[in-house]
Write a protein that holds these residues in place. Structure first.
Motif, PDB file in Angstrom:
ATOM      1  N   ILE A 291       0.897  -1.173   0.025  1.00  0.00           N
ATOM      2  CA  ILE A 291      -0.058   0.023  -0.108  1.00  0.00           C
ATOM      3  C   ILE A 291       1.225   1.128   0.078  1.00  0.00           C
ATOM      4  N   GLY A 292       0.750   2.144  -0.920  1.00  0.00           N
ATOM      5  CA  GLY A 292       1.429   3.114  -0.976  1.00  0.00           C
ATOM      6  C   GLY A 292       0.863   4.515  -0.691  1.00  0.00           C
ATOM      7  N   GLY A 293       1.755   5.788  -0.478  1.00  0.00           N
ATOM      8  CA  GLY A 293       1.064   6.882   0.128  1.00  0.00           C
ATOM      9  C   GLY A 293       2.427   7.645   0.476  1.00  0.00           C
ATOM     10  N   ARG A 294       2.062   8.918   1.204  1.00  0.00           N
ATOM     11  CA  ARG A 294       2.833   9.644   1.939  1.00  0.00           C
ATOM     12  C   ARG A 294       3.488   8.866   3.255  1.00  0.00           C
ATOM     13  N   LEU A 295       4.775   9.088   3.086  1.00  0.00           N
ATOM     14  CA  LEU A 295       5.582   8.087   4.217  1.00  0.00           C
ATOM     15  C   LEU A 295       5.576   8.823   5.683  1.00  0.00           C
ATOM     16  N   PHE A 296       4.844   8.255   6.586  1.00  0.00           N
ATOM     17  CA  PHE A 296       4.944   8.925   7.896  1.00  0.00           C
ATOM     18  C   PHE A 296       6.164   8.382   8.357  1.00  0.00           C
ATOM     19  N   LYS A 297       7.254   9.118   8.622  1.00  0.00           N
ATOM     20  CA  LYS A 297       8.623   8.844   9.069  1.00  0.00           C
ATOM     21  C   LYS A 297       8.737   8.226  10.394  1.00  0.00           C
ATOM     22  N   HIS A 298       7.964   8.841  11.332  1.00  0.00           N
ATOM     23  CA  HIS A 298       7.890   8.072  12.743  1.00  0.00           C
ATOM     24  C   HIS A 298       7.576   6.741  12.788  1.00  0.00           C
ATOM     25  N   SER A 299       6.798   6.322  12.039  1.00  0.00           N
ATOM     26  CA  SER A 299       6.598   4.928  12.161  1.00  0.00           C
ATOM     27  C   SER A 299       6.802   4.145  10.947  1.00  0.00           C
ATOM     28  N   VAL A 300       7.402   4.714   9.919  1.00  0.00           N
ATOM     29  CA  VAL A 300       7.890   4.170   8.820  1.00  0.00           C
ATOM     30  C   VAL A 300       6.791   3.415   7.923  1.00  0.00           C
ATOM     31  N   VAL A 301       5.516   4.175   7.781  1.00  0.00           N
ATOM     32  CA  VAL A 301       4.520   3.406   7.121  1.00  0.00           C
ATOM     33  C   VAL A 301       3.932   4.435   6.333  1.00  0.00           C
ATOM     34  N   ALA A 302       3.088   3.980   5.189  1.00  0.00           N
ATOM     35  CA  ALA A 302       2.493   4.976   4.120  1.00  0.00           C
ATOM     36  C   ALA A 302       1.228   5.143   4.567  1.00  0.00           C
ATOM     37  N   MET A 303       0.933   6.649   4.468  1.00  0.00           N
ATOM     38  CA  MET A 303      -0.743   7.009   4.995  1.00  0.00           C
ATOM     39  C   MET A 303      -1.024   8.024   3.952  1.00  0.00           C
ATOM     40  N   GLY A 304      -2.197   8.560   4.213  1.00  0.00           N
ATOM     41  CA  GLY A 304      -2.652   9.465   3.234  1.00  0.00           C
ATOM     42  C   GLY A 304      -4.005   8.894   2.279  1.00  0.00           C
TER      43      GLY A 304
END
Length: 251
Positions: A139-152
């Motif tokens: 699943i792609g998206g904007r990288l939330f660097k704190h948790s290293v996951v894609a969001m948005g």
């Protein structure tokens, strides 16, 4: 009683009883509730507790960023990941959350398992690149660097198009009353969406998260079906979750 003495007392109560009720403490000390609430606000600002309605709960030590969390209870997370990995069956479609324990689930999936793992975690995807039989949907998206996951928005759109057999959920707080919580509002919303798209939700609950709370609610505790916990967690700690209908799986 001096301010620092009050704060030390509050932290002692929190350690012993796993909660602080402002009204109870104010009566015991002969102080106003406003004084106790002010002390709790200041302690919360220092990251020493999590304020809730009427008092406070322990703050989750799992609130650091991804790198910091790799140093928290690594053996426990490995054990939980190993046990959770055995719950996946061939042919299933599985959501695997981000986080350090989720990486351990990916690492311990049986070599002969043929399943599809859907994840918004690059760390999990890289771990699964080594697996000979598991198909990986990223699943792609904007990288939330704190948790290293894609969001948005793009991540949300992709998730709504998938129905999974199970979701391995990582949170920073697991509490019978405060529910499943985490440290970021948008991340909480994405986890809530993943819960809604899965037939079963399994919480990866290392011991430091049990009884703790974080600022943002993912879902009430009843949204989970199963807690995977360490084998040495006392029965008294897990019994409230069992009474609420959750299945307890020990690692």
């Amino acid at each position: 009683m001096l301010t620092q003495e009050r704060k030390a007392y509050l932290l002692d109560v929190l350690q012993r009883e796993k909660r602080v009720v402002a009204k109870t403490v104010s009566r015991k000390l002969g102080l106003s509730e406003d004084t106790i609430r002010r002390d709790l606000r200041e302690l919360a600002a220092e990251g020493l507790l999590q304020r809730v309605h009427g008092g406070a709960l322990p703050a989750s030590p799992a609130m650091g960023d991804f790198t910091q969390r790799t140093q928290v209870a690594p053996d426990s997370k490995a054990a939980i990941g190993r046990r959770a990995a055995l719950m996946v069956r061939s042919g299933q479609v599985v959501f695997l959350d981000g986080g350090t324990t989720a990486v351990q689930v990916a690492r311990h999936l049986p070599a002969d398992l043929r399943a599809t793992v859907v994840t918004h975690s690059p760390s999990v995807a890289v771990e699964l690149a080594k697996h000979p039989c598991v198909a990986v949907e990223i699943i792609g998206g904007r990288l939330f660097k704190h948790s290293v996951v894609a969001m948005g928005a793009s991540a949300t759109t992709a998730i709504t198009g998938i129905r999974a057999d199970m979701f391995f959920l990582g949170v920073t707080g697991v509490h019978p009353e405060a529910g499943l919580t985490t440290g970021d509002a948008e991340e909480a919303a994405l986890k809530r969406l993943l819960i809604s798209q899965a037939a079963e939700t399994i919480v990866l609950a290392s011991q430091e998260k049990l009884g703790a709370a974080s600022p943002f609610l993912v879902a009430p505790i009843q949204a989970a079906d199963t807690l995977v916990v360490e084998s040495d967690v006392p029965d008294a700690v897990v019994e409230p979750y069992r009474r609420l209908g959750l299945t307890i799986v020990t690692a």
